[in-house]
Design a protein around this motif. Sequence first.
Motif, PDB file in Angstrom:
ATOM      1  N   MET A   1       0.849  -1.205   0.000  1.00 14.18           N
ATOM      2  CA  MET A   1       0.000   0.000   0.000  1.00 14.18           C
ATOM      3  C   MET A   1       0.885   1.257   0.000  1.00 14.18           C
ATOM      4  SD  MET A   1      -2.846   1.189   2.831  1.00 14.18           S
ATOM      5  CE  MET A   1      -3.812  -0.305   2.709  1.00 14.18           C
ATOM      6  N   HIS A   2       0.452   2.277  -0.717  1.00 16.48           N
ATOM      7  CA  HIS A   2       1.183   3.551  -0.729  1.00 16.48           C
ATOM      8  C   HIS A   2       1.271   4.087   0.709  1.00 16.48           C
ATOM      9  CE1 HIS A   2       2.118   7.735  -1.533  1.00 16.48           C
ATOM     10  NE2 HIS A   2       2.282   7.448  -2.808  1.00 16.48           N
ATOM     11  N   PRO A   3       2.476   4.579   1.113  1.00 16.49           N
ATOM     12  CA  PRO A   3       2.639   5.020   2.517  1.00 16.49           C
ATOM     13  C   PRO A   3       1.622   6.076   2.945  1.00 16.49           C
ATOM     14  CG  PRO A   3       4.743   5.084   1.341  1.00 16.49           C
ATOM     15  CD  PRO A   3       3.707   4.673   0.340  1.00 16.49           C
ATOM     16  N   VAL A   4       1.230   6.964   2.050  1.00 15.88           N
ATOM     17  CA  VAL A   4       0.292   8.011   2.477  1.00 15.88           C
ATOM     18  C   VAL A   4      -1.100   7.426   2.731  1.00 15.88           C
ATOM     19  CG1 VAL A   4      -0.590   8.844   0.239  1.00 15.88           C
ATOM     20  CG2 VAL A   4      -0.331  10.428   2.138  1.00 15.88           C
ATOM     21  N   LEU A   5      -1.443   6.353   2.033  1.00 19.28           N
ATOM     22  CA  LEU A   5      -2.748   5.723   2.298  1.00 19.28           C
ATOM     23  C   LEU A   5      -2.721   5.028   3.656  1.00 19.28           C
ATOM     24  CD1 LEU A   5      -3.801   4.339  -1.201  1.00 19.28           C
ATOM     25  CD2 LEU A   5      -4.022   6.627  -0.232  1.00 19.28           C
ATOM     26  N   GLN A   6      -1.578   4.426   3.978  1.00 17.26           N
ATOM     27  CA  GLN A   6      -1.449   3.817   5.310  1.00 17.26           C
ATOM     28  C   GLN A   6      -1.534   4.899   6.385  1.00 17.26           C
ATOM     29  OE1 GLN A   6      -1.139   0.251   5.766  1.00 17.26           O
ATOM     30  NE2 GLN A   6      -1.937   1.083   7.679  1.00 17.26           N
ATOM     31  N   GLN A   7      -0.917   6.048   6.123  1.00 15.46           N
ATOM     32  CA  GLN A   7      -0.976   7.175   7.076  1.00 15.46           C
ATOM     33  C   GLN A   7      -2.428   7.617   7.288  1.00 15.46           C
ATOM     34  OE1 GLN A   7       1.188  10.656   5.753  1.00 15.46           O
ATOM     35  NE2 GLN A   7       0.708  11.820   7.601  1.00 15.46           N
ATOM     36  N   ILE A   8      -3.191   7.667   6.195  1.00 17.11           N
ATOM     37  CA  ILE A   8      -4.597   8.092   6.290  1.00 17.11           C
ATOM     38  C   ILE A   8      -5.417   7.056   7.065  1.00 17.11           C
ATOM     39  CG2 ILE A   8      -6.687   8.419   4.894  1.00 17.11           C
ATOM     40  CD1 ILE A   8      -4.793   9.780   2.785  1.00 17.11           C
ATOM     41  N   LEU A   9      -5.201   5.782   6.765  1.00 17.52           N
ATOM     42  CA  LEU A   9      -5.939   4.729   7.494  1.00 17.52           C
ATOM     43  C   LEU A   9      -5.598   4.779   8.978  1.00 17.52           C
ATOM     44  CD1 LEU A   9      -5.843   1.583   5.161  1.00 17.52           C
ATOM     45  CD2 LEU A   9      -7.673   3.233   5.476  1.00 17.52           C
ATOM     46  N   ASN A  10      -4.304   4.970   9.279  1.00 20.55           N
ATOM     47  CA  ASN A  10      -3.885   5.054  10.691  1.00 20.55           C
ATOM     48  C   ASN A  10      -4.542   6.253  11.385  1.00 20.55           C
ATOM     49  OD1 ASN A  10      -2.244   2.865  10.261  1.00 20.55           O
ATOM     50  ND2 ASN A  10      -0.337   4.028  10.141  1.00 20.55           N
ATOM     51  N   ALA A  11      -4.600   7.370  10.669  1.00 27.01           N
ATOM     52  CA  ALA A  11      -5.195   8.581  11.258  1.00 27.01           C
ATOM     53  C   ALA A  11      -6.670   8.345  11.573  1.00 27.01           C
ATOM     54  CB  ALA A  11      -5.029   9.757  10.310  1.00 27.01           C
ATOM     55  N   PHE A  12      -7.395   7.705  10.650  1.00 24.03           N
ATOM     56  CA  PHE A  12      -8.809   7.418  10.914  1.00 24.03           C
ATOM     57  C   PHE A  12      -8.945   6.398  12.063  1.00 24.03           C
ATOM     58  CE2 PHE A  12      -9.979   9.331   6.767  1.00 24.03           C
ATOM     59  CZ  PHE A  12     -11.098  10.035   7.180  1.00 24.03           C
ATOM     60  N   GLU A  13      -7.992   5.472  12.129  1.00 24.97           N
ATOM     61  CA  GLU A  13      -8.038   4.489  13.213  1.00 24.97           C
ATOM     62  C   GLU A  13      -7.902   5.182  14.575  1.00 24.97           C
ATOM     63  OE1 GLU A  13      -6.755   0.872  12.310  1.00 24.97           O
ATOM     64  OE2 GLU A  13      -6.688   0.119  14.371  1.00 24.97           O
ATOM     65  N   HIS A  14      -7.017   6.197  14.630  1.00 25.28           N
ATOM     66  CA  HIS A  14      -6.765   6.873  15.908  1.00 25.28           C
ATOM     67  C   HIS A  14      -7.815   7.934  16.231  1.00 25.28           C
ATOM     68  CE1 HIS A  14      -2.410   5.492  15.323  1.00 25.28           C
ATOM     69  NE2 HIS A  14      -2.910   4.845  16.354  1.00 25.28           N
ATOM     70  N   GLN A  15      -8.287   8.628  15.196  1.00 21.75           N
ATOM     71  CA  GLN A  15      -9.156   9.785  15.423  1.00 21.75           C
ATOM     72  C   GLN A  15     -10.600   9.567  14.965  1.00 21.75           C
ATOM     73  OE1 GLN A  15      -8.415  13.012  16.765  1.00 21.75           O
ATOM     74  NE2 GLN A  15      -6.712  11.816  17.533  1.00 21.75           N
ATOM     75  N   GLY A  16     -10.821   8.503  14.200  1.00 22.55           N
ATOM     76  CA  GLY A  16     -12.120   8.333  13.547  1.00 22.55           C
ATOM     77  C   GLY A  16     -13.286   8.173  14.503  1.00 22.55           C
ATOM     78  N   ALA A  17     -13.031   7.617  15.690  1.00 20.39           N
ATOM     79  CA  ALA A  17     -14.124   7.376  16.637  1.00 20.39           C
ATOM     80  C   ALA A  17     -14.482   8.631  17.421  1.00 20.39           C
ATOM     81  CB  ALA A  17     -13.749   6.252  17.593  1.00 20.39           C
ATOM     82  N   ALA A  18     -13.683   9.684  17.276  1.00 23.41           N
ATOM     83  CA  ALA A  18     -13.974  10.932  18.003  1.00 23.41           C
ATOM     84  C   ALA A  18     -15.240  11.573  17.443  1.00 23.41           C
ATOM     85  CB  ALA A  18     -12.793  11.888  17.857  1.00 23.41           C
ATOM     86  N   GLN A  19     -15.957  12.235  18.310  1.00 26.04           N
ATOM     87  CA  GLN A  19     -17.181  12.918  17.881  1.00 26.04           C
ATOM     88  C   GLN A  19     -16.821  14.031  16.894  1.00 26.04           C
ATOM     89  OE1 GLN A  19     -19.380  14.550  21.147  1.00 26.04           O
ATOM     90  NE2 GLN A  19     -21.110  15.153  19.884  1.00 26.04           N
ATOM     91  N   TYR A  20     -17.684  14.240  15.902  1.00 26.64           N
ATOM     92  CA  TYR A  20     -17.475  15.303  14.927  1.00 26.64           C
ATOM     93  C   TYR A  20     -18.014  16.602  15.522  1.00 26.64           C
ATOM     94  CZ  TYR A  20     -17.933  17.984  10.592  1.00 26.64           C
ATOM     95  OH  TYR A  20     -17.870  18.958   9.633  1.00 26.64           O
ATOM     96  N   GLY A  21     -17.172  17.282  16.280  1.00 26.38           N
ATOM     97  CA  GLY A  21     -17.592  18.524  16.953  1.00 26.38           C
ATOM     98  C   GLY A  21     -18.768  18.265  17.872  1.00 26.38           C
ATOM     99  N   GLN A  22     -19.825  19.032  17.689  1.00 28.53           N
ATOM    100  CA  GLN A  22     -21.039  18.873  18.514  1.00 28.53           C
ATOM    101  C   GLN A  22     -22.097  18.043  17.785  1.00 28.53           C
ATOM    102  OE1 GLN A  22     -21.336  20.752  21.771  1.00 28.53           O
ATOM    103  NE2 GLN A  22     -19.183  20.500  21.294  1.00 28.53           N
ATOM    104  N   GLU A  23     -21.745  17.439  16.655  1.00 29.40           N
ATOM    105  CA  GLU A  23     -22.726  16.701  15.856  1.00 29.40           C
ATOM    106  C   GLU A  23     -22.913  15.285  16.417  1.00 29.40           C
ATOM    107  OE1 GLU A  23     -24.151  18.571  13.790  1.00 29.40           O
ATOM    108  OE2 GLU A  23     -22.703  20.110  13.216  1.00 29.40           O
ATOM    109  N   ALA A  24     -23.978  14.603  15.932  1.00 30.33           N
ATOM    110  CA  ALA A  24     -24.334  13.282  16.465  1.00 30.33           C
ATOM    111  C   ALA A  24     -23.629  12.144  15.731  1.00 30.33           C
ATOM    112  CB  ALA A  24     -25.848  13.097  16.378  1.00 30.33           C
ATOM    113  N   VAL A  25     -22.541  12.433  15.054  1.00 30.63           N
ATOM    114  CA  VAL A  25     -21.782  11.414  14.322  1.00 30.63           C
ATOM    115  C   VAL A  25     -20.298  11.528  14.680  1.00 30.63           C
ATOM    116  CG1 VAL A  25     -23.333  11.188  12.333  1.00 30.63           C
ATOM    117  CG2 VAL A  25     -21.591  12.994  12.331  1.00 30.63           C
TER     118      VAL A  25
END
Length: 188
Positions: free
Chosen positions: A1-25
Amino acid sequence: MHPVLQQILNAFEHQGAAQYGQEAVTQLQHALQCAQLAKDSGASNQLIVAALLHDIGHILETSPIPTSCEQNLDDKHEAIGYHFLLQHFGAAVADPVRLHVLAKRYLCTKNSAYEAKLSPTSRKSYYDQGGQMSVTEVTEFEREPYCQAALQLRIWDDTAKDPDAMTQSIVDFLPYLESAVERVGGED
Ligand SMILES: [Fe+2]
């Protein structure tokens, strides 16, 4: 996999579960819903990638999303995302992301009903980001080569806040990311 795609997947893995500001997602739900809306609308590969990654400035942890409306919500995350995406995906992905905040100001300036439909957080950030555009700002925005793409992205962004929406997974969007990275690699 291209390194930047791995970086993006890792970022979503670490931050993806965080609430989107004050929204319900969560951040990941929001990104996937935005990408799904782009895909279902028949958008180009690069605009689907822009939709998926439009808030990457928050997700890379360099600009955590503000957690309270008491804060100034103009965090310039679109500029952080733009510089990252331009390097790896080129202008067709990066420019709509750079313009997605201006696109909200444009839509609200042109149509007050658009502002009325914004979530409370998005309305607060609209004012923090400068509020209504001047005539000069409107003209400058309309001259941007990716202005129409940015407006489409903005409408998906403002819609992608449904906690019950069904989407494909981030892995399902990998072929779009791979194709967009390869396209820029081939141009260099
Ligand atoms: Fe967003």
